[in-house]
Design an enzyme around this catalytic site. Structure first.
Site, PDB file in Angstrom:
ATOM      1  N   VAL A 106       0.818  -1.189  -0.040  1.00  0.00           N
ATOM      2  CA  VAL A 106      -0.311   0.130   0.026  1.00  0.00           C
ATOM      3  C   VAL A 106       0.905   1.234  -0.154  1.00  0.00           C
ATOM      4  O   VAL A 106       1.906   1.420   0.772  1.00  0.00           O
ATOM      5  CB  VAL A 106      -0.747  -0.057   1.154  1.00  0.00           C
ATOM      6  CG1 VAL A 106      -1.926   1.308   1.269  1.00  0.00           C
ATOM      7  CG2 VAL A 106      -1.659  -1.365   1.272  1.00  0.00           C
ATOM      8  N   CYS A 107       0.518   1.956  -0.938  1.00  0.00           N
ATOM      9  CA  CYS A 107       1.220   3.315  -1.008  1.00  0.00           C
ATOM     10  C   CYS A 107       2.738   3.452  -1.063  1.00  0.00           C
ATOM     11  O   CYS A 107       3.115   2.506  -1.952  1.00  0.00           O
ATOM     12  CB  CYS A 107       1.048   4.275   0.374  1.00  0.00           C
ATOM     13  SG  CYS A 107       1.132   5.945   0.318  1.00  0.00           S
TER      14      CYS A 107
END
Length: 325
Positions: A106-107
């Site tokens: 994520v990210c």
């Protein structure tokens, strides 16, 4: 029902929502599926000690990374702690992450995966602000800065923060079916589901907001009236400028031309209608300013590589009332 273990990696300066967003999706999916064991969720830090997130929250892990078998899904969040990570963390990922059946970042968690060599030769994405950094630092990674998530084999990477929820919903749909994923999305009051190839930015966010009031008002007019005459001449008239002066000023203040801005607004509006409404293709093409289905088809194929009917088939989410839980 198959039980899938999910292990979320924790480290100091992690972005808390990168962890809690996907975890809430997986936990909610188990509830909605009527099987509390559908996902077995655990968190782990290097030594099992609590970590302090970038927002100041403290997260207490279930275990240390060295303990326990390899998970089905390894969740690697982002945050400021990915900029100069503990070498032990990168080393653990390099040695152990390939044992997971599914690897998810994520990210800026993509920076940890790339640092461990796990994205070499793969297509990946990350938060738009760090895409160039990822590409420069790890040239073996094929970085695509636009989508909200990218899947390459058993490795999935997502864009900034909330995109992790979109990716988790897509994984739940794959594991437990669309109805379960839709129920989770409704419970969390989020869209099911932004397709992975959707841009990280809406048209309004991708372009800068103009400084001058007349140009800002034109931007807003375009967004609210995609079906209108949005030629440079018409828009310049609304701004009380000559077409030449308007086009120059618009590009200077927004970073894009009026034509490209209009194209993006219309495409974005058409995508929303295809996903969320039962309107026909011809009706949508008129409502979005394309005039004809063929014009809209050309725009979709040019930008998304797929015609409107196929896009709707893949991404439309049926709207059915559901009570809150």
């Amino acid at each position: 029902m198959t039980q899938r273990s999910v292990l979320a990696l924790l480290f100091d300066e992690v972005q808390s929502l990168d962890v809690t967003g996907p975890v809430e999706v997986f936990a909610g999916a188990a509830v909605q599926a009527g099987d509390p064991g559908a996902y077995r969720i655990r968190t782990a830090s290097l030594d099992g000690a609590p970590v302090r997130t970038s927002s100041g929250l403290t997260l207490v892990p279930d275990t240390a990374l060295a303990d326990g078998p390899a998970p089905h899904t390894l969740l690697v969040p982002g945050g400021r702690g990915t900029r100069n990570p503990d070498p032990r963390l990168t080393g653990w990922l390099r040695e152990n992450a390939p044992r997971a059946e599914r690897l998810v970042s994520v990210c800026t968690g993509a920076l940890l995966l790339a640092g461990a060599g796990l994205l070499d030769g793969r297509r990946a994405t990350t938060h738009w602000a760090l895409s160039d950094h990822l590409a420069r630092t790890y040239p073996a990674v094929e970085v695509d800065p636009d989508p909200i998530y990218v899947r390459d084999g058993n490795v999935a990477t997502s864009a900034g923060v909330t995109a992790g929820i979109d990716l988790a919903l897509a994984l739940v749909e794959e594991d437990l079916g669309r109805d379960t994923a839709l129920a989770v999305a409704r419970h969390l009051v989020v869209f099911l589901r932004r397709p992975g190839n959707q841009a990280q930015f809406s048209a309004q966010l991708a372009a800068q907001t103009a400084r001058r009031t007349p140009l800002r008002e034109v931007q807003q007019w375009i967004t609210e009236h995609p079906e209108d005459d949005l030629s440079v001449q018409a828009l310049a008239g609304r701004a009380l400028l000559s077409p030449r002066h308007f086009a120059r000023a618009f590009h200077s203040e927004t970073g894009t031309t009026p034509g490209r801005y209009v194209e993006r607004v219309r495409l974005e509006h058409a995508r929303r209608l295809l996903e969320d409404s039962a309107d026909g293709i011809e009706e949508i093409s008129r409502a979005c300013g394309y005039g004809t289905p063929e014009a809209m088809r050309r725009a979709f194929v040019k930008t998304l590589g797929t015609p409107p009917a196929e896009y709707r088939r893949r991404f439309r989410a049926p709207v059915q009332p559901q009570p809150a839980h």
